[in-house]
Design a protein around this motif. Structure first.
Motif, PDB file in Angstrom:
ATOM      1  N   CYS A 363      72.707 165.657   2.094  1.00 54.83           N
ATOM      2  CA  CYS A 363      71.795 164.707   1.452  1.00 54.83           C
ATOM      3  C   CYS A 363      71.930 163.314   2.061  1.00 54.83           C
ATOM      4  O   CYS A 363      70.957 162.579   2.164  1.00 54.83           O
ATOM      5  CB  CYS A 363      72.071 164.630  -0.047  1.00 54.83           C
ATOM      6  N   SER A 364      73.150 162.961   2.450  1.00 56.30           N
ATOM      7  CA  SER A 364      73.415 161.611   2.943  1.00 56.30           C
ATOM      8  C   SER A 364      74.259 161.694   4.210  1.00 56.30           C
ATOM      9  O   SER A 364      75.343 162.285   4.201  1.00 56.30           O
ATOM     10  CB  SER A 364      74.152 160.808   1.866  1.00 56.30           C
ATOM     11  N   LEU A 397      65.494 161.333   8.340  1.00 57.57           N
ATOM     12  CA  LEU A 397      64.672 160.604   7.375  1.00 57.57           C
ATOM     13  C   LEU A 397      63.400 161.379   7.043  1.00 57.57           C
ATOM     14  O   LEU A 397      62.983 161.455   5.883  1.00 57.57           O
ATOM     15  CB  LEU A 397      64.305 159.224   7.929  1.00 57.57           C
ATOM     16  N   LYS A 401      66.432 162.991   4.037  1.00 56.32           N
ATOM     17  CA  LYS A 401      67.852 162.646   3.917  1.00 56.32           C
ATOM     18  C   LYS A 401      68.034 161.123   3.867  1.00 56.32           C
ATOM     19  O   LYS A 401      67.227 160.373   4.406  1.00 56.32           O
ATOM     20  CB  LYS A 401      68.653 163.179   5.116  1.00 56.32           C
ATOM     21  N   GLN A 402      69.132 160.698   3.250  1.00 56.06           N
ATOM     22  CA  GLN A 402      69.545 159.305   3.339  1.00 56.06           C
ATOM     23  C   GLN A 402      70.348 159.137   4.632  1.00 56.06           C
ATOM     24  O   GLN A 402      71.191 159.983   4.947  1.00 56.06           O
ATOM     25  CB  GLN A 402      70.401 158.915   2.146  1.00 56.06           C
ATOM     26  N   THR A 404      72.583 156.276   7.089  1.00 58.12           N
ATOM     27  CA  THR A 404      73.228 154.973   7.272  1.00 58.12           C
ATOM     28  C   THR A 404      73.788 154.917   8.690  1.00 58.12           C
ATOM     29  O   THR A 404      74.346 155.903   9.175  1.00 58.12           O
ATOM     30  CB  THR A 404      74.386 154.787   6.271  1.00 58.12           C
ATOM     31  N   ILE A 432      66.658 151.490   8.409  1.00 59.30           N
ATOM     32  CA  ILE A 432      67.797 152.162   7.785  1.00 59.30           C
ATOM     33  C   ILE A 432      68.951 151.173   7.654  1.00 59.30           C
ATOM     34  O   ILE A 432      69.074 150.240   8.437  1.00 59.30           O
ATOM     35  CB  ILE A 432      68.247 153.402   8.586  1.00 59.30           C
ATOM     36  N   TYR A 460      78.827 160.234   1.478  1.00 61.96           N
ATOM     37  CA  TYR A 460      78.161 160.933   2.576  1.00 61.96           C
ATOM     38  C   TYR A 460      78.577 162.405   2.576  1.00 61.96           C
ATOM     39  O   TYR A 460      79.706 162.740   2.227  1.00 61.96           O
ATOM     40  CB  TYR A 460      78.544 160.307   3.928  1.00 61.96           C
TER      41      TYR A 460
END
Length: 655
Positions: A363-364, A397, A401-402, A404, A432, A460
């Protein structure tokens, strides 16, 4: 329970007759009528029938609809001859206002003229002529096939019925029906997982392939020794818990929707059909004009394969043979070595595939890059790394998904400018977050990775390093010439080290020389086979080490691999636990994913931005349109074109 040999040799019709006669030898249908489809049964008032059929269509794995009867119909001609649903199940559950009130061996009293006070009460709820029967595929129907390919049926060995669990996974609601998914669990030896997946995939009307393999906590199941339905089944050494969607989900739907009167089979006591199991079951006609009758895949290329993606927690994933073959083609292309770096010596098959499978379920994701190899220039970074990082980020993206980006404090301003320019030119889907990680003490990595430093609450699911300078055995960071660049770096390696002890965080490293973060997984090969390997080899491992002739290519391949998995019906079914409509991808969504793949134009644009910012080619130090001494045209553009040809090809997605 294990049935007697005499019962095992009987046909479904013969067994139904014995059940109708209430033969005491038949307590459950587990192990009976091998080779034939078994069915769960739900009987509801007519005014709820359309809602329930829609509920089945939206949740095809737990509720594969074999047949919907007409109101008051007691037979089911497409499934069995001379059947009577009121008498041909050994034990029925009776529900009133959503509560289980009793179990009975026959429903005949509910369809005849009431004589006793209890029958009058039952008749008050509505006559049988108002009831609609739903016949749902059952996993007992594939157990015979599992045995044929050498998969042991542990519950039969242990003299109990299969374990069933209520999960924390919500089904897709329809009308008044909304409830959690129920699953069965069968222990399968690790070496037999592919066989179990293939056999059950070929029988979608018996719930199809598994919806989860590995740690039960992912489904919200806290204790395998305490099933909600059925018996307790013990895993044997080497067994993996494998979960299939279960028709008892329909019972949960009854309990939650609270119809005035409803009936179902008792768990483990199924209706025996005359329909052979496996792929031939696809010949069953649809139950009605709007009915749902999933069909099997004729192409062997669509059969799923099973891959281990995480040990902590234990997780497996599925993808079709076609998708797997294409991702392996991508891996071969990026393994080419026109720069003569010797990278082929580090290649490990399926690192790309397993990383993509893990990223698909994340997810992240946090991505880091940056190799300040040119210590005499400002900025010291090279053109390898950021393009691949941005290619991965924009696909992630697009998939929801997230993402960073993590960098050095020194390089924050420059990397922010690169991201802003990538968004402005359309290379990156959207802005982002960009963060720095600095050493703030012994727990700084844990607090960066987890909310409040709590290992049970990671921020994460996946860390990715691409062409990120990695720590060597002596604590320094070396470029390929053996020059120490430690003074230009923050210790982002600490995040990968800390992640090893945090369940649920998987790591990937992408590199092309062995001195990159994550390549510690291959440190012995690097030390032995690469120039200056014993000095420069990174000792910090990642779960997956993707090697490429140029690291950017690894980033492009990850983006393409994710696209292939998200257009693979076998993988998407597994990701979604068999819930939701399993149909073609909406054209606008497919168009968005395709638009966010790497392309020659986008990668040329981002490289042009890097050159404008003074970032140089890694091998030569040239301020030019090149990466690692290889010019963008024709080398990099050709690789990108070939990756896209494999990814998009001339075939449609696996739908």
């Amino acid at each position: 329970m294990e049935q007697s040999h005499n019962l095992n040799s009987l046909s479904p019709a013969e067994l139904r007759l014995l059940i109708r006669q209430e033969d005491p030898r038949i307590s459950t249908t587990n192990g009976l009528a091998n080779g034939y489809q078994q069915a769960g049964v739900v009987i509801l008032p007519n005014h709820l029938a359309n809602d329930f059929e829609a509920f089945c269509r939206r949740n095809p794995a737990p509720l594969p609809l074999l047949y919907r009867s007409q109101s008051g119909e007691t037979s089911c001609p497409p499934l069995a001859r001379h059947a009577d649903i009121r008498t041909d199940i050994s034990k029925y559950c009776v529900y009133e206002e959503g509560c289980l009130v009793k179990t009975v061996s026959s429903l005949q009293s509910y369809s005849t003229q009431p004589r006793t006070s209890s029958e009058q009460q039952a008749a008050h709820h509505g006559p049988w002529s108002d009831m609609v029967c739903f016949y749902l595929g059952c996993s007992f129907g594939f157990e015979g096939q599992l045995k044929k390919v050498g998969v042991p049926i542990r519950n039969e060995e242990q003299g109990t019925t299969v374990s069933m669990y209520r999960t924390a996974v919500p089904c897709i609601p329809a009308g008044v029906f909304s409830c959690p998914l129920v699953v069965t669990m069968r222990p399968v030896p690790a070496a037999k997982l592919d066989a179990a997946v293939e056999v059950t995939h070929l029988n979608p009307l018996a719930h199809g392939a598994p919806v989860h393999i590995g740690d039960p906590a992912v489904l919200g199941i806290q204790d395998l020794s305490r099933p909600d339905y059925g018996g307790r089944v013990e895993l044997q050494p080497g067994d993996i818990p494998v979960f299939w969607a279960c028709g008892v989900t329909a019972i949960e739907a009854i309990l939650s929707s609270k119809p005035s009167l409803a009936f179902s089979h008792s768990p483990g006591c199924m209706f025996l059909t005359d329909i052979p199991d496996s792929s031939s079951s696809s010949s069953i006609p649809p139950p009605s004009e709007s009915g749902h009758s999933p069909s099997t895949d004729p192409s062997l290329e669509l059969i799923p394969l099973c891959f281990l993606v995480s040990h902590n927690p234990l997780l497996y994933s599925l993808a079709s043979q076609r998708a797997v073959a294409k991702i392996r083609q991508l891996e071969t292309i990026i393994g080419e070595d026109p720069g003569q770096r010797g990278i082929r010596a580090l290649f490990v098959q399926d690192e790309l595939l397993r990383s993509c499978l893990a990223l698909s379920q994340a997810c992240s994701v946090a991505i880091t890059t940056g190799f300040p190899t040119h210590i005499m220039h400002s900025p010291p970074e090279e053109t390898d790394g950021p393009p691949g990082a941005i290619a991965m980020a924009t696909m992630l993206l697009s998939l929801g998904k997230q993402v960073t980006m993590v960098t050095d404090r020194r390089a924050l301003e420059m990397n922010q400018a690169i991201i802003d320019e990538a968004v402005k030119t359309g290379v990156l889907k959207t802005a982002i977050p960009l963060v720095a990680f600095e050493d703030g003490g012994p727990d700084s990595a844990l607090h960066f990775l987890c909310h409040h430093g709590d290992p049970s609450k990671p921020r994460y699911d996946h860390l990715v390093a691409i062409e990120r300078s990695g720590r060597a055995a002596d604590g320094n960071y070396y470029n390929m010439r053996g020059i120490n660049v430690k003074h230009l770096l923050d210790p982002i390696d600490d995040l990968f080290i800390a992640a090893k002890d945090i369940p649920g965080i998987i790591t990937t490293g992408v590199g092309d020389g062995g001195n990159e973060l994550g390549m510690g997984k291959l440190k012995q090969k690097v030390a032995t086979l690469m120039p200056k390997g014993s000095l420069i080899a990174c000792v910090v491992p990642a779960d997956y080490a993707i090697t490429a002739g140029v690291s950017n290519w690894g980033g492009y391949a990850v983006a393409c691999g994710l696209y292939l998995l998200h257009t693979c019906s076998s993988h998407q079914r597994y990701r979604n636990k068999g819930l939701g409509l399993e149909r073609t991808i909406p054209p606008e969504q497919l168009q968005d994913w395709t638009a966010n793949l790497p392309s020659v134009d986008k990668e040329e644009s981002i490289l042009s931005t890097l050159v404008r910012f003074g970032i140089r080619s890694g091998k030569t130090g040239n301020l030019a349109m090149e990466v690692d001494g290889l010019t963008f045209h024709p080398t990099h553009s050709d690789i990108i074109t070939r990756l896209l040809e494999v990814t998009l090809g001339c075939t449609t997605p696996d739908q």
